[in-house]
Design a protein around this motif. Structure first.
Motif: not given
Length: 384
Positions: A46-53
């Motif tokens: 869940f967190a990976i796309p938010l980390l990238i953004l």
């Protein structure tokens, strides 16, 4: 003096406890650990796309706001050295790893061989990894172009939230996650092979970092007409400091002082060194590429060279503005490992454990190479 039990000792302890407990822990206790791993793995997804953004978009915007000739030159050199490290590591790994890892193809547990968790909690990501990466590029470049104040301030706040998630949630829980992985591997009978791969990888990557630094300072020596070995010796203080801090950002004062001793003008060093602490990631690129290649080989994944080339090109950008905390770069890279190379939860966990085991050496390589970049930029700028 207060003793600080850093991330690396915690990861080493987690691996040791996972191996030891795997020999006597009953099945019900192992399933508790696996249940934690299943939930934590869902949270990571869940967190990976938010980390990238949250990390990439503000980083690109910061670079754009300071646009100029020296910025372009520094960024081009940092990106070139990072790509050289990635592709050089890939070619070296393709040559060395088949013999080095011979007999290691069966170190991972077979599907269904391990115990199952009691339950898990589905946490679908709000967007895909590539969607997050493209959105980060669009927002970052857009904020730089229109010189956004409101959106940039909001993205900076979002970045701080993401950094807190990494520092206060993901990093503290990683040792428990790695404990569960090695606990499961020990009970499946594959842990000896995994540890053997770890030791071989660490030895090979350390040798490759020495070669990389020699190449970087040889280029700097040619540009500035100075002895590369003397310059490298001068930067050893920064190297040793980074081994302790595990953070390029935390080592900036020492890196800056040693770079000035190389003959770089203080005003130029004050610009290049902090910038390179964010965008020059040769050491991190080397570790991630080598570990990804080795893990894919022992897992039997047939990844085409073109796919790996695309992975390296995107990784060099994705790691930009990874927070100056231990493990920051691998957190930013997890999305690409899963979406482009097809890594599952077990392979991603192995990547994290292997990367963190060598985190100090990669950070120290990044920091030391920053001095070479500064010398080259200074030499080119003096010829104007």
């Amino acid at each position: 003096m207060k003793f600080k039990f850093g991330l690396l000792p915690r990861v080493v302890l987690a691996i040791a406890l996972g191996v030891a407990c795997g020999f006597f822990l009953p099945g019900w206790a192992t399933r508790i650990a696996l249940t934690f791993n299943a939930i934590f793995g869902q949270f990571l997804g869940f967190a990976i796309p938010l980390l990238i953004l949250g990390l990439v978009a503000p980083g690109i915007a910061d670079l754009g706001r300071n646009a100029g000739r020296l910025l372009a030159l520094t960024a081009a050199l940092a990106y070139a050295f990072t790509l050289f490290s990635g592709f050089g590591t890939y070619l070296t790994g393709r040559f060395l790893f088949p013999a080095l890892l011979e007999g290691s193809a069966a170190v991972l547990p077979e599907e269904g061989a391990a115990l199952a968790p009691y339950f898990t909690v589905e946490m679908p990501p709000v967007m895909g990894v590539m969607s997050a990466l493209v959105l980060a590029f669009v927002l970052g470049l857009g904020m730089a172009y229109i010189r956004s104040v409101t959106l940039k301030a909001a993205m900076d706040d979002f970045k701080r939230i993401i950094e807190l998630v990494i520092l206060r949630v993901i990093i503290p829980l990683l040792p428990f996650y790695i404990f569960g992985i090695f606990l499961s591997m020990t009970q499946s009978g594959q842990v000896a092979g995994v540890l053997d791969v770890f030791v071989k990888l660490i030895a090979v990557i350390f040798c490759m970092t020495v070669v990389l630094l020699l190449v970087q300072f040889s280029v700097a020596g040619l540009a500035a007409r100075k002895n590369p070995l003397k310059m490298l010796r001068t930067m050893l203080t920064a190297y040793m400091t980074a081994l302790g801090t595990q953070s390029s950002a935390a080592t900036i004062p020492v890196t800056l002082a040693q770079t000035v001793k190389l003959g770089v003008r203080p005003e130029l060093a004050s610009f290049v060194v902090p910038l390179c602490a964010t965008i020059h990631l040769s050491g991190s690129m080397m570790k991630i590429t080598a570990c990804a290649l080795a893990v894919s080989m022992i897992a039997g994944l047939d990844i085409p060279a073109s796919t790996f080339a695309g992975f390296i090109l995107l990784l060099a950008v994705t790691m930009v503005a990874a927070p100056g905390v231990p493990g920051g770069a691998i957190m930013a890279a997890l999305g690409l490992l899963e979406s482009m190379l097809g890594f599952d939860e077990t392979l991603a966990g192995l990547m994290i454990a292997t990367y963190i085991a060598m985190d100090s050496f990669g950070t120290a390589t990044n920091v030391t190479g920053d001095g070479a970049v500064a010398v080259i930029v200074d030499a080119i700028d003096r010829r104007r």
